[in-house]
Design a protein around this motif. Structure first.
Motif, PDB file in Angstrom:
ATOM      1  N   MET A  77      16.133 -10.093  -0.726  1.00  0.00           N
ATOM      2  CA  MET A  77      15.700 -10.355  -2.099  1.00  0.00           C
ATOM      3  C   MET A  77      14.226  -9.980  -2.281  1.00  0.00           C
ATOM      4  O   MET A  77      13.831  -9.364  -3.269  1.00  0.00           O
ATOM      5  CB  MET A  77      15.907 -11.837  -2.416  1.00  0.00           C
ATOM      6  N   ALA A  78      13.401 -10.336  -1.277  1.00  0.00           N
ATOM      7  CA  ALA A  78      11.983 -10.008  -1.355  1.00  0.00           C
ATOM      8  C   ALA A  78      11.767  -8.510  -1.270  1.00  0.00           C
ATOM      9  O   ALA A  78      10.886  -7.957  -1.942  1.00  0.00           O
ATOM     10  CB  ALA A  78      11.221 -10.732  -0.244  1.00  0.00           C
ATOM     11  N   ALA A  79      12.605  -7.809  -0.436  1.00  0.00           N
ATOM     12  CA  ALA A  79      12.457  -6.367  -0.302  1.00  0.00           C
ATOM     13  C   ALA A  79      12.802  -5.655  -1.611  1.00  0.00           C
ATOM     14  O   ALA A  79      12.115  -4.696  -2.009  1.00  0.00           O
ATOM     15  CB  ALA A  79      13.352  -5.863   0.827  1.00  0.00           C
ATOM     16  N   VAL A  80      13.861  -6.128  -2.271  1.00  0.00           N
ATOM     17  CA  VAL A  80      14.246  -5.538  -3.557  1.00  0.00           C
ATOM     18  C   VAL A  80      13.141  -5.723  -4.587  1.00  0.00           C
ATOM     19  O   VAL A  80      12.814  -4.819  -5.369  1.00  0.00           O
ATOM     20  CB  VAL A  80      15.570  -6.152  -4.049  1.00  0.00           C
ATOM     21  N   PHE A  81      12.506  -6.915  -4.542  1.00  0.00           N
ATOM     22  CA  PHE A  81      11.432  -7.188  -5.498  1.00  0.00           C
ATOM     23  C   PHE A  81      10.227  -6.268  -5.244  1.00  0.00           C
ATOM     24  O   PHE A  81       9.627  -5.744  -6.191  1.00  0.00           O
ATOM     25  CB  PHE A  81      11.015  -8.653  -5.394  1.00  0.00           C
ATOM     26  N   LEU A  82       9.891  -6.041  -3.971  1.00  0.00           N
ATOM     27  CA  LEU A  82       8.754  -5.181  -3.650  1.00  0.00           C
ATOM     28  C   LEU A  82       9.021  -3.726  -4.030  1.00  0.00           C
ATOM     29  O   LEU A  82       8.141  -3.016  -4.523  1.00  0.00           O
ATOM     30  CB  LEU A  82       8.434  -5.291  -2.168  1.00  0.00           C
ATOM     31  N   VAL A  83      10.272  -3.262  -3.802  1.00  0.00           N
ATOM     32  CA  VAL A  83      10.612  -1.888  -4.177  1.00  0.00           C
ATOM     33  C   VAL A  83      10.538  -1.708  -5.693  1.00  0.00           C
ATOM     34  O   VAL A  83       9.998  -0.721  -6.206  1.00  0.00           O
ATOM     35  CB  VAL A  83      12.009  -1.524  -3.643  1.00  0.00           C
ATOM     36  N   THR A  84      11.063  -2.690  -6.413  1.00  0.00           N
ATOM     37  CA  THR A  84      11.011  -2.624  -7.878  1.00  0.00           C
ATOM     38  C   THR A  84       9.569  -2.649  -8.365  1.00  0.00           C
ATOM     39  O   THR A  84       9.189  -1.922  -9.300  1.00  0.00           O
ATOM     40  CB  THR A  84      11.784  -3.807  -8.488  1.00  0.00           C
ATOM     41  N   LEU A  85       8.738  -3.492  -7.721  1.00  0.00           N
ATOM     42  CA  LEU A  85       7.337  -3.577  -8.117  1.00  0.00           C
ATOM     43  C   LEU A  85       6.597  -2.274  -7.836  1.00  0.00           C
ATOM     44  O   LEU A  85       5.755  -1.833  -8.615  1.00  0.00           O
ATOM     45  CB  LEU A  85       6.667  -4.745  -7.369  1.00  0.00           C
ATOM     46  N   TYR A  86       6.920  -1.633  -6.696  1.00  0.00           N
ATOM     47  CA  TYR A  86       6.269  -0.367  -6.366  1.00  0.00           C
ATOM     48  C   TYR A  86       6.647   0.736  -7.359  1.00  0.00           C
ATOM     49  O   TYR A  86       5.807   1.550  -7.740  1.00  0.00           O
ATOM     50  CB  TYR A  86       6.648   0.043  -4.946  1.00  0.00           C
ATOM     51  N   GLU A  87       7.934   0.744  -7.753  1.00  0.00           N
ATOM     52  CA  GLU A  87       8.370   1.742  -8.726  1.00  0.00           C
ATOM     53  C   GLU A  87       7.716   1.511 -10.089  1.00  0.00           C
ATOM     54  O   GLU A  87       7.467   2.462 -10.841  1.00  0.00           O
ATOM     55  CB  GLU A  87       9.896   1.710  -8.861  1.00  0.00           C
ATOM     56  N   TYR A  88       7.455   0.257 -10.414  1.00  0.00           N
ATOM     57  CA  TYR A  88       6.848  -0.053 -11.712  1.00  0.00           C
ATOM     58  C   TYR A  88       5.390   0.374 -11.763  1.00  0.00           C
ATOM     59  O   TYR A  88       4.937   1.015 -12.711  1.00  0.00           O
ATOM     60  CB  TYR A  88       6.987  -1.541 -11.993  1.00  0.00           C
ATOM     61  N   SER A  89       4.613  -0.018 -10.683  1.00  0.00           N
ATOM     62  CA  SER A  89       3.199   0.332 -10.645  1.00  0.00           C
ATOM     63  C   SER A  89       2.713   0.281  -9.203  1.00  0.00           C
ATOM     64  O   SER A  89       2.582  -0.816  -8.633  1.00  0.00           O
ATOM     65  CB  SER A  89       2.370  -0.627 -11.510  1.00  0.00           C
ATOM     66  N   PRO A  90       2.442   1.440  -8.603  1.00  0.00           N
ATOM     67  CA  PRO A  90       1.968   1.442  -7.211  1.00  0.00           C
ATOM     68  C   PRO A  90       0.636   0.708  -7.037  1.00  0.00           C
ATOM     69  O   PRO A  90       0.436   0.007  -6.035  1.00  0.00           O
ATOM     70  CB  PRO A  90       1.817   2.932  -6.902  1.00  0.00           C
ATOM     71  N   LEU A  91      -0.275   0.815  -7.964  1.00  0.00           N
ATOM     72  CA  LEU A  91      -1.569   0.128  -7.850  1.00  0.00           C
ATOM     73  C   LEU A  91      -1.402  -1.391  -7.903  1.00  0.00           C
ATOM     74  O   LEU A  91      -2.037  -2.132  -7.147  1.00  0.00           O
ATOM     75  CB  LEU A  91      -2.512   0.609  -8.962  1.00  0.00           C
ATOM     76  N   PHE A  92      -0.556  -1.844  -8.818  1.00  0.00           N
ATOM     77  CA  PHE A  92      -0.301  -3.280  -8.911  1.00  0.00           C
ATOM     78  C   PHE A  92       0.376  -3.796  -7.644  1.00  0.00           C
ATOM     79  O   PHE A  92       0.100  -4.899  -7.165  1.00  0.00           O
ATOM     80  CB  PHE A  92       0.556  -3.567 -10.144  1.00  0.00           C
ATOM     81  N   TYR A  93       1.248  -2.986  -7.063  1.00  0.00           N
ATOM     82  CA  TYR A  93       1.925  -3.347  -5.817  1.00  0.00           C
ATOM     83  C   TYR A  93       0.910  -3.517  -4.689  1.00  0.00           C
ATOM     84  O   TYR A  93       0.951  -4.487  -3.915  1.00  0.00           O
ATOM     85  CB  TYR A  93       2.951  -2.261  -5.474  1.00  0.00           C
ATOM     86  N   ILE A  94      -0.008  -2.557  -4.586  1.00  0.00           N
ATOM     87  CA  ILE A  94      -1.037  -2.640  -3.535  1.00  0.00           C
ATOM     88  C   ILE A  94      -1.924  -3.862  -3.730  1.00  0.00           C
ATOM     89  O   ILE A  94      -2.299  -4.557  -2.770  1.00  0.00           O
ATOM     90  CB  ILE A  94      -1.872  -1.350  -3.539  1.00  0.00           C
ATOM     91  N   ALA A  95      -2.269  -4.191  -4.973  1.00  0.00           N
ATOM     92  CA  ALA A  95      -3.112  -5.364  -5.256  1.00  0.00           C
ATOM     93  C   ALA A  95      -2.411  -6.652  -4.870  1.00  0.00           C
ATOM     94  O   ALA A  95      -3.028  -7.577  -4.305  1.00  0.00           O
ATOM     95  CB  ALA A  95      -3.498  -5.371  -6.737  1.00  0.00           C
TER      96      ALA A  95
END
Length: 332
Positions: free
Chosen positions: A1-19
């Protein structure tokens, strides 16, 4: 579940994902290293630290002058038939009263009476509390600062060769030191000292020694006087007078009578240097093991005694910082 959330977050905004990942890393690191002041148990901590994370309390002590001193002279030659020699060292004129064959039960009842009923400041007060439950009594006058040697012996007409097997109902000898002058009792907090002495006989051959010493205060309290164990000097050599076989025999006899504390015998020569840094003078006594082995600088780093590894519950200083400063000025 956490992995799916991180992948979705990365696709949405890579900068926000890194932050978000960087923020989670900083928070986790802060919890592990204790940046936020929270006591969070983590896998990186030592198991002993998580088991004992209590603070070592510094015990507030009050310095009291003890006017009485009592030692056994040449304990190896003492016995029930040949008698015993006691050396006294008192700051004031005192009375030494010896009670041979004193009842164990009556003695501790007398100590409780000192606490609850009346003060044992004279030999007569102790005799009343004991109800004459002793075999023989003798009394000596001790001059101040005289360091007199007093020879005591149970009279031969009593025809007593031993006090039976362990556990015993009578102590071989109980010595009471009291102040001779009534005015001196108003000066000192300690008004009397009771020493329980073992003397070897035919049945129980444990070497002669002082088993207990009780300091009786004018306010009604009484305290068991305990010996402090200083750190052993590296240059000290074992005594040639007593063999290891004799020591093991004495230890087994102590264990049978319930008097063994499981600690080592105090060394003959002592070092006043800290056992850790070997630089600062020893100033702190650790409880309950009673090892005096740490200086002021090293005390805060230890939750276990560096000599016996027992957990430290309390500690107290041998002298205050003001007294240390005075000693330093004297040496200069």
């Amino acid at each position: 579940m956490a992995a799916v959330f991180l992948v979705t977050l990365y696709e949405y905004s890579p900068l926000f994902y890194i932050a978000v990942v960087f923020t989670c890393f900083v928070v986790t690191t802060g919890l592990v290293l204790g940046w936020f002041g929270w006591d969070v148990p983590v896998i990186l901590r030592n198991s002993e630290e998580t088991q004992f994370n209590a603070r070592v309390f510094k015990k507030q002590m009050r310095q009291v002058k003890n006017p009485f001193g009592l030692e056994i002279t040449n304990p190896s030659s003492a016995s029930l038939t040949t008698g015993i020699t006691l050396t006294t060292d008192c700051l004031e004129d005192s009375l030494l009263t010896c009670y041979w064959g004193c009842s164990v039960q009556k003695l501790y009842e007398a100590l409780q009476k000192h606490f609850y009923c009346f003060r044992i400041s004279t030999p007569q007060a102790l005799e009343n509390a004991l109800y004459s439950e002793y075999l023989h009594q003798e009394q000596y006058f001790i001059k101040k600062d005289s360091k007199e040697e007093i020879y005591c012996q149970l009279p031969r007409d009593t025809k007593i060769e031993d006090f039976g097997t362990v556990p015993r109902s009578r102590y071989p000898l109980v010595a009471l030191l009291t102040l001779a002058d009534e005015d001196d009792r108003e000066i000192y907090d300690i008004i009397s000292m009771v020493s329980v002495i073992h003397i070897p006989d035919k049945t129980y051959k444990l070497s002669c020694r002082i088993l207990y010493q009780y300091l009786l205060l004018a306010q009604g309290q009484f305290h068991d006087l305990k010996q402090l164990f200083m750190s052993a000097n590296n240059n000290s050599t074992p005594s040639s007078n007593s063999s290891s076989e004799d020591k093991s025999t004495d230890q087994s006899l102590l264990e049978k009578s319930g008097l063994s504390e499981g600690g080592a015998e105090p060394p003959e020569e002592n070092s006043r240097d800290c056992v850790v840094c070997q630089n600062g003078p020893v100033n702190w006594v650790l409880l309950p093991c009673r090892h005096a082995c740490l200086c002021d600088s090293c005390l805060r780093y230890f939750q276990q005694c560096p000599m016996c590894r027992q957990f430290v519950q309390e500690s107290f200083a041998l002298c205050s910082q003001k007294e240390q400063d005075k000693d330093t000025l004297k040496t200069l």
